[in-house]
Design an enzyme around this catalytic site. Structure first.
Site, PDB file in Angstrom:
ATOM      1  CG  ASN A  48      -6.835   7.134  12.803  1.00  0.00           C
ATOM      2  OD1 ASN A  48      -7.442   6.781  13.810  1.00  0.00           O
ATOM      3  ND2 ASN A  48      -7.395   7.868  11.864  1.00  0.00           N
ATOM      4  CG  HIS A 134     -14.630   5.701   5.482  1.00  0.00           C
ATOM      5  ND1 HIS A 134     -14.331   6.614   4.513  1.00  0.00           N
ATOM      6  CD2 HIS A 134     -14.047   6.145   6.618  1.00  0.00           C
ATOM      7  CE1 HIS A 134     -13.567   7.571   5.027  1.00  0.00           C
ATOM      8  NE2 HIS A 134     -13.383   7.307   6.315  1.00  0.00           N
ATOM      9  CD  GLU A 177     -15.272   0.745   7.096  1.00  0.00           C
ATOM     10  OE1 GLU A 177     -14.759   0.851   8.213  1.00  0.00           O
ATOM     11  OE2 GLU A 177     -15.942   1.645   6.566  1.00  0.00           O
ATOM     12  CB  SER A 181     -13.283   3.798  10.555  1.00  0.00           C
ATOM     13  OG  SER A 181     -14.527   4.307  10.123  1.00  0.00           O
ATOM     14  CG  ASP A 206     -11.481   0.740   3.664  1.00  0.00           C
ATOM     15  OD1 ASP A 206     -10.366   0.593   4.188  1.00  0.00           O
ATOM     16  OD2 ASP A 206     -11.969   1.842   3.360  1.00  0.00           O
ATOM     17  CG  HIS A 209      -9.281   1.768  11.025  1.00  0.00           C
ATOM     18  ND1 HIS A 209      -8.723   2.882  11.611  1.00  0.00           N
ATOM     19  CD2 HIS A 209     -10.245   2.233  10.194  1.00  0.00           C
ATOM     20  CE1 HIS A 209      -9.324   3.964  11.177  1.00  0.00           C
ATOM     21  NE2 HIS A 209     -10.254   3.606  10.309  1.00  0.00           N
ATOM     22  CE  LYS A 229      -7.361   6.132   8.702  1.00  0.00           C
ATOM     23  NZ  LYS A 229      -8.596   5.813   8.023  1.00  0.00           N
TER      24      LYS A 229
END
Ligand SMILES: *Cc1c(COP(=O)(O)O)cnc(C)c1O
Length: 373
Positions: A48, A134, A177, A181, A206, A209, A229
């Site tokens: 990541n 997640h 998110e 992810s 969130d 990423h 990440k």
């Protein structure tokens, strides 16, 4: 055999039967996208470290210098003596870059979610979360004691239906998110913002990423991020209003009862954030690689650095991962419970350190040598 071990041995056999037993394999990242495992070198599509910053010389020097000056660990939690001035500096830089009022660091992104959610909602409140959020978000909700309702993945109408059923719950927090992810797709943030305004709910995301793009304004009340990440370091954080952050520093338990991050992790993240801003082309480069890959395979165009190839059964996904490994490519098979039943997949994560040629080779092998379902 002791009773506990006997029970655990049975549980392990069960996991093995279902191809769900997991064991970490010693793996050594060799400075770029090459990694070493069992004495062999592979090209990794499973890290990541999207912008290649964890091995950037300036980032490593910043960490080394912090260790030389301040030691390897923080020595205490932040509220005791662990509040190194670098913390405040990074929080200010993150808030500024994200164009929000303030930020609060945590030991990891996982801890940020587990800490922030119970600080904001509890028994008598309701959380409405995307079906695919997640594990650490689900853990945070479970700890909070709030009622959990889940809407179909990225389905605004389903979210609206749940908001309409809110009933007598006191406060309502919607969680998603920004980039998922395991699927690499983006949430409809602007739509969710309007819905939350309409139904008097708070919006949390969130952004683990996210690529720290400037075209990505924070419209949530609460946004979680990670240093682990894109920034190539270790740690998590939350951004939002000054009141939110001030409150969390006294109320989010992982920020209070855990030892502060090592100064070196904070120094590394600060330097990485500086590079992200100085070299915005890195983000464009990694997205171009992901899109090159989806174009080769005729998949829907990549929306982020993450591209899933859904296989179905655990065993088939593992076999495909093994086959790629034999060809020198490391692509992890992702299985339940990380993803829903029947959606085991290969998850490709791209980095700006991947070359066009590497992506072409990977795409060609999948296209010609692996029969897709
Ligand atoms: C990786 C991840 C986390 C955890 O962040 P860490 O800093 O690795 O603990 C949280 N949320 C999502 C969506 C993630 O992908």
């Amino acid at each position: 055999m002791p009773a506990l071990d006997e029970i655990l041995t049975q549980k392990i056999s069960k996991l093995q039967e279902n191809s769900r037993f997991r064991e970490p394999v010693p793996t050594w990242r060799k400075g770029g996208v090459e990694i070493e495992r069992n004495g062999k070198t592979y090209l990794s599509f499973s890290c990541n470290d999207y912008l290649g910053l964890s091995n950037h010389p300036e980032v490593k020097d910043a960490a080394k210098e912090a260790i030389a000056l301040y030691g390897a660990g923080a020595g205490a939690s932040r509220l005791v003596t662990g509040e190194h001035p670098l913390y405040g500096k990074l929080e200010k830089a993150l808030a500024q870059y994200k164009d929000t009022e303030a930020a609060c660091l945590f030991g990891s992104g996982y801890l940020a979610n587990v800490g922030v959610i119970p600080a904001l909602v509890g028994k008598g409140d309701v959380v409405i979360a995307d079906k695919l959020v997640h594990a650490c978000i689900l853990d945070g909700i479970a700890i909070s004691g709030a009622k959990l309702l889940r809407f179909k993945h990225n389905d605004i109408d389903d979210c609206k239906r749940l908001l309409q059923q809110r009933g007598d719950y006191r406060n309502c927090l919607v969680i998603t998110e920004t980039i998922f992810s395991m699927d690499g797709d983006c949430a409809p943030m602007a739509h969710l913002r309007s819905l939350c305004d309409e139904y008097d709910a708070w919006l949390m995301s969130d952004d683990a990423h996210g690529l720290y793009g400037k075209n990505d304004p924070v419209i949530e009340d609460v946004r979680i991020g990670t240093l682990s990440k894109v920034l190539g370091s270790m740690g998590g954080y939350v951004t939002g209003s000054a009141a939110l952050i001030a409150y969390l520093k006294s109320a989010a338990r992982p920020a209070i009862f855990a030892t502060a991050l090592p100064p070196a992790s904070v120094a590394a993240a600060l330097k990485a954030l500086e590079i992200v801003q100085r070299e915005p082309e890195r983000a464009g480069l990694v997205l171009a690689r992901a899109k090159q890959f989806t174009a080769i395979l005729g998949l829907a165009e990549a929306q982020s650095t993450i591209v899933p190839l859904i296989i179905g059964e655990e065993g088939a996904a593992l076999a495909m991962s093994k086959k790629l490994e034999q060809k020198g490519f490391l692509v992890t098979a992702i299985r339940p419970p990380t993803v829903p039943e029947g959606t085991s997949r290969l998850r490709f994560a791209f980095s700006c350190v991947h070359t066009e040629e590497m992506v072409r080779q990977l795409g060609d092998i999948i296209k010609h040598e692996i029969s897709l379902p």
